[in-house]
Design an enzyme around this catalytic site. Structure first.
Site, PDB file in Angstrom:
ATOM      1  CB  SER A  64      -0.947   0.015   1.204  1.00  0.00           C
ATOM      2  OG  SER A  64      -0.214  -0.099   2.421  1.00  0.00           O
ATOM      3  CG  ASP A 210      -3.249   5.284   7.980  1.00  0.00           C
ATOM      4  OD1 ASP A 210      -2.342   6.138   7.951  1.00  0.00           O
ATOM      5  OD2 ASP A 210      -3.519   4.551   7.012  1.00  0.00           O
ATOM      6  CG  HIS A 213      -1.082   4.006   4.311  1.00  0.00           C
ATOM      7  ND1 HIS A 213      -1.912   3.459   5.271  1.00  0.00           N
ATOM      8  CD2 HIS A 213      -0.596   2.971   3.572  1.00  0.00           C
ATOM      9  CE1 HIS A 213      -1.928   2.138   5.120  1.00  0.00           C
ATOM     10  NE2 HIS A 213      -1.146   1.823   4.101  1.00  0.00           N
TER      11      HIS A 213
END
Length: 236
Positions: A64, A210, A213
């Site tokens: 990701s 979060d 990221h």
């Protein structure tokens, strides 16, 4: 007079018989020209032009963090890397092969797809999801080893981008996890960026909520980190 009437009647009857003869009718062509076959009479198709991009390929291969999870479309670090390369006169095509949630095992399973692109350079960024799931260090190392070995054997140039873990995973596990990158980089004589999020993690506006990221702004910094890593491998 009577004979003439009889002849007319006979002529009419015979004509009707000829017209009602199905076999004879089937033998008669509808036209002296052959019936066109739709499959062969359609206008000839123009050949479709194949557009090829002759630039060497740089594949950003990872999870990701490479995919650009949570950032706006077109704002992943590979997108910014392409812009940086273009701006500095490097003629390469960057392909984003990041998939959110991928582990090193998933990376191994995707190797054929990457190799089929015949890349000049591959930026390998895996391991974060292994660590966050607490997977065995031995398995992560073995999978990364397979990835690096397959890429190097193919003749492509490889670089590695590492990551680390939050402190609650314990110092021993984190130490072994971090060593994975340094050990494999040494084994394969591969340039290593120990921490992909250098200059991004912990900086206001650079990380998403979060805290895992990068934002679009953060991905721009990440692209700069990766460019510094691959610059010695680039040609103009």
């Amino acid at each position: 007079m009577a004979l003439s009437v009889i002849l007319v009647v006979l002529t009419t009857i015979l004509a009707g018989c000829r017209n009602n003869n199905p076999t004879k009718q089937a033998d008669q062509p509808a036209s002296s020209q052959p019936i066109p076959d739709p499959a062969t009479s359609a206008p000839p198709q123009q050949p479709v032009a194949t557009v090829t991009d002759p630039r060497p390929i740089i594949v950003c291969f990872g999870d990701s963090l490479t995919a650009g999870y949570g950032a706006e479309l077109g704002k992943s670090y590979p997108d910014f890397l392409q812009a940086d390369l273009d701006g500095k006169g490097y003629h390469y095509r960057v392909i984003n092969k990041g998939i959110s949630g991928n582990t090193t095992k998933d990376g191994v399973e995707r190797l054929d797809t990457i190799l089929s692109l015949k890349p000049a350079i591959v930026v390998v960024e895996f391991g974060g999801n292994d660590g966050l799931r607490g997977l065995r260090i031995e398995d992560t190392r073995a999978n990364l080893d397979k990835i690096l070995n397959a890429l190097k054997t193919s003749g492509t140039k490889i670089v590695m981008a590492g990551i680390t873990l939050p402190p609650d995973y314990g110092p021993d596990y984190i130490r072994q996890f971090n060593e994975t990158y340094t050990l494999l980089a040494k084994k394969y004589d591969t340039p290593l960026l120990p921490f992909l999020l250098k200059g991004v993690f912990g900086v206001d506006g650079m990380m998403q909520a979060d805290n895992t990221h990068a934002t679009a702004q953060g991905n721009k910094i990440v692209a700069g980190n990766v460019l510094s890593l691959i610059r010695p491998l680039l040609k103009k």
